[in-house]
Motif scaffolding. Structure first.
Motif, short mmCIF file in Angstrom:
data_model
loop_
_atom_site.label_atom_id
_atom_site.label_comp_id
_atom_site.label_asym_id
_atom_site.label_seq_id
_atom_site.Cartn_x
_atom_site.Cartn_y
_atom_site.Cartn_z
N GLY A 267 8.95 -27.75 -6.22
CA GLY A 267 7.67 -27.64 -5.53
C GLY A 267 6.58 -28.50 -6.15
O GLY A 267 5.79 -29.13 -5.45
N LEU A 268 6.54 -28.55 -7.49
CA LEU A 268 5.54 -29.36 -8.16
C LEU A 268 5.83 -30.85 -7.99
O LEU A 268 4.91 -31.67 -7.92
CB LEU A 268 5.46 -29.00 -9.65
CG LEU A 268 4.81 -27.64 -9.93
CD1 LEU A 268 4.87 -27.33 -11.42
CD2 LEU A 268 3.37 -27.61 -9.45
N ILE B 187 -2.53 -30.32 7.72
CA ILE B 187 -2.09 -28.93 7.83
C ILE B 187 -2.01 -28.28 6.46
O ILE B 187 -2.49 -27.15 6.26
CB ILE B 187 -0.72 -28.86 8.55
CG1 ILE B 187 -0.87 -29.19 10.03
CG2 ILE B 187 -0.09 -27.48 8.37
CD1 ILE B 187 0.44 -29.36 10.76
N ARG B 188 -1.45 -29.00 5.50
CA ARG B 188 -1.33 -28.43 4.15
C ARG B 188 -2.70 -28.20 3.51
O ARG B 188 -2.90 -27.18 2.84
CB ARG B 188 -0.49 -29.38 3.27
CG ARG B 188 0.99 -29.26 3.51
CD ARG B 188 1.75 -30.30 2.75
NE ARG B 188 1.86 -30.02 1.33
CZ ARG B 188 2.79 -29.25 0.78
NH1 ARG B 188 3.66 -28.62 1.55
NH2 ARG B 188 2.86 -29.09 -0.52
N LEU C 24 1.07 -21.48 -5.76
CA LEU C 24 1.77 -20.68 -4.75
C LEU C 24 2.45 -21.56 -3.72
O LEU C 24 3.59 -21.29 -3.31
CB LEU C 24 0.77 -19.73 -4.08
CG LEU C 24 1.35 -18.78 -3.03
CD1 LEU C 24 2.46 -17.92 -3.62
CD2 LEU C 24 0.25 -17.90 -2.44
N MET C 25 1.77 -22.63 -3.29
CA MET C 25 2.39 -23.54 -2.32
C MET C 25 3.60 -24.24 -2.93
O MET C 25 4.62 -24.45 -2.26
CB MET C 25 1.38 -24.57 -1.82
CG MET C 25 1.93 -25.47 -0.74
SD MET C 25 0.69 -26.51 0.06
CE MET C 25 -0.18 -25.30 1.06
N ALA C 26 3.51 -24.59 -4.22
CA ALA C 26 4.64 -25.24 -4.88
C ALA C 26 5.84 -24.30 -4.94
O ALA C 26 6.98 -24.70 -4.65
CB ALA C 26 4.25 -25.67 -6.29
N PHE D 42 11.81 -22.80 -0.19
CA PHE D 42 12.34 -23.32 1.08
C PHE D 42 13.48 -24.30 0.82
O PHE D 42 14.53 -24.25 1.47
CB PHE D 42 11.22 -24.00 1.86
CG PHE D 42 11.68 -24.64 3.14
CD1 PHE D 42 12.03 -23.88 4.23
CD2 PHE D 42 11.76 -26.03 3.25
CE1 PHE D 42 12.46 -24.47 5.42
CE2 PHE D 42 12.18 -26.63 4.42
CZ PHE D 42 12.53 -25.84 5.52
N LEU D 43 13.29 -25.20 -0.15
CA LEU D 43 14.34 -26.15 -0.50
C LEU D 43 15.57 -25.43 -1.04
O LEU D 43 16.71 -25.81 -0.76
CB LEU D 43 13.82 -27.14 -1.53
CG LEU D 43 12.84 -28.19 -0.98
CD1 LEU D 43 12.05 -28.84 -2.10
CD2 LEU D 43 13.57 -29.24 -0.18
#
Length: 448
Positions: free
Chosen positions: A182-183, A369-370, A404-406, A412-413
């Motif tokens: 994510g990062l 969007i992000r 949190l987004m990371a 998801f990955l």
């Protein structure tokens, strides 16, 4: 004669290396479909016959290119292989210190923009009916990485299987790798597409992540994680689905474009494939959209709007300190939706990873969007944490939202790649625990 044979071998190996480097350079910019034998030949100045002398086909070439990049990266950016720290010999370092050492090594590896990682994640996001050799090699690399992380946690995690979850080392390996993935992606929103360099993972981000993962480890080891009900949801696999009932011709085109792009990436989402999937002639597409780029931007936004309509609204931020419980409930629902493999997220992450010479319109839409989602989470956390916490750490809500987004992107990955799935209820609890620990560490540091 031996000397001539040696020179011939050296020239052959030199050509092979040139081919591999060129192939990966093209692949990270144009994806699997956009990497052709002709493009690699043009980049190296070698005829197609030379490429086919070394590699039977494009698939084998890209698998070898990914493998070479990985082996070079492992030599210069080792991590998760040892619990030793500089100056070892005194008192055993705290677990957080050991975690920090490993994460800083990983961050230094991010700064090198490893091609195998970028291309591997791009392949992970594509939902091709048949796996490519390059994707298979990346899966082997992932399995090795998770195994090393799990062994590291077993040795250094100070986990108590008698009290906590006996599967804690594997769960923490999954969580840690998700954070790293994510990062890596988080830095791609700041990538210079011409120099192929991205925003580095900052020291403050590593400190937040260290505190967060240490807090999650403590939670798992203490046996305080809530019980989960039912099995973890499996990710939705690829394949054509029907558009919404009563869909217009435009909606059918957008639905088909999102599906094709999710399966084959930007380069593979051709107008002919979209028309075949939608069952409409090309004139139907060109009547509504001037270019493929315009079509895919609209398809991504359309997919996002459909996903958002099915998501529960954010609850009002509590002011009584109960925000962790409220966030756990909401986050469990959101993480569960990741198993549905929303096309906008899959396409958008692919576009973030690709280093295309010209930014596609769909990438700009996804970044917008992000930013909107990031703003929403940061505002919610600022209200929930309250003025005392945000006054001591002014940028804290934004940094926690980024973290949190990371984690969410990484999980998801993980759904796309890893053989063992994760339970949204358990991981929602761990993510909120990580945010609590990261927040507390920031306030302590500022107060100190």
């Amino acid at each position: 004669m031996p000397r001539k044979t040696s020179r011939t071998h050296a020239r052959g190996e030199e050509s092979r290396q040139r081919i591999l480097y060129a192939a990966l350079e093209i692949a990270v910019r144009r994806g699997y479909d956009g990497t052709t034998i002709g493009a690699v030949g043009a980049a190296t100045g070698l005829p197609a016959s030379s490429l086919y002398w070394h590699f039977a086909n494009k698939d084998q070439l890209l698998a070898a290119a990914l493998d070479l990049s990985y082996r070079r990266w492992r030599r210069i950016a080792p991590s998760w292989g040892s619990t030793d720290t500089p100056g070892a010999g005194g008192p055993a370092p705290a677990r957080a210190e050991l975690i920090g050492v490993q994460l800083r090594q990983a961050a230094q590896g991010f700064a090198r923009q490893p091609g195998f990682w970028r291309f591997g994640l791009m392949l992970a996001l594509e939902q091709r009916p048949v796996d490519t050799a390059a994707r298979t090699r990346f899966l082997e690399i992932r399995t090795d990485a998770v195994g090393r992380m799990r062994a590291w946690w077993e040795e250094a995690g100070a986990l108590d299987p008698a009290r906590g979850d006996p599967d804690a080392p594997r769960l923490l390996a999954q969580l840690t790798l998700a954070a790293m993935d994510g990062l890596f992606i988080a830095g791609q929103g700041r990538v210079d597409h011409h120099t192929a360099t991205g925003g580095a993972t900052t020291d403050s981000t590593v400190e937040l992540l260290t505190a967060g993962i240490d807090g999650a480890a403590e939670r798992l080891s203490s046996g305080r994680c809530p019980a989960v009900e039912g099995p973890a949801p499996l990710p939705r696999r690829s394949g054509a689905t029907d558009p919404a009932p009563g869909a217009t011709g435009r909606d059918r085109v957008l639905h088909a474009a999102a599906e094709i792009a999710a399966e084959r990436g930007y380069e593979g989402a051709t107008i002919s494939r979209v028309c075949a999937r939608a069952g409409l002639p090309p004139t139907s597409v060109y009547w509504a959209f001037t270019t493929k780029d315009e079509l895919l931007a609209a398809a991504l936004e359309h997919s996002f709007e459909r996903w958002l309509a099915d998501r529960p609204a954010w609850p009002a931020p509590p002011t009584d300190g109960s925000w962790p419980d409220v966030l756990r409930t909401h986050l469990a629902r959101t993480l569960r939706s990741l198993s549905e493999s929303p096309n906008f997220l899959r396409i958008g992450l692919m576009l973030l990873l690709e280093l295309r010479e010209t930014e596609p319109a769909a990438r700009a839409v996804f970044l917008r969007i992000r930013r909107s989602l990031d703003d929403q989470v940061a505002e919610w956390l600022a209200a929930a944490l309250g003025r005392p916490a945000t006054a001591e750490g002014p940028g804290l809500p934004r940094r926690l939202a980024t973290l949190l987004m990371a984690f969410s992107d990484g999980l998801f990955l993980s759904h796309q790649l890893d053989s063992v799935t994760w339970h949204p209820d358990l991981f929602a609890d761990l993510l909120v625990t990580a945010l609590e620990s990261a927040s507390a560490s920031t306030v302590r540091t500022t107060a100190g």
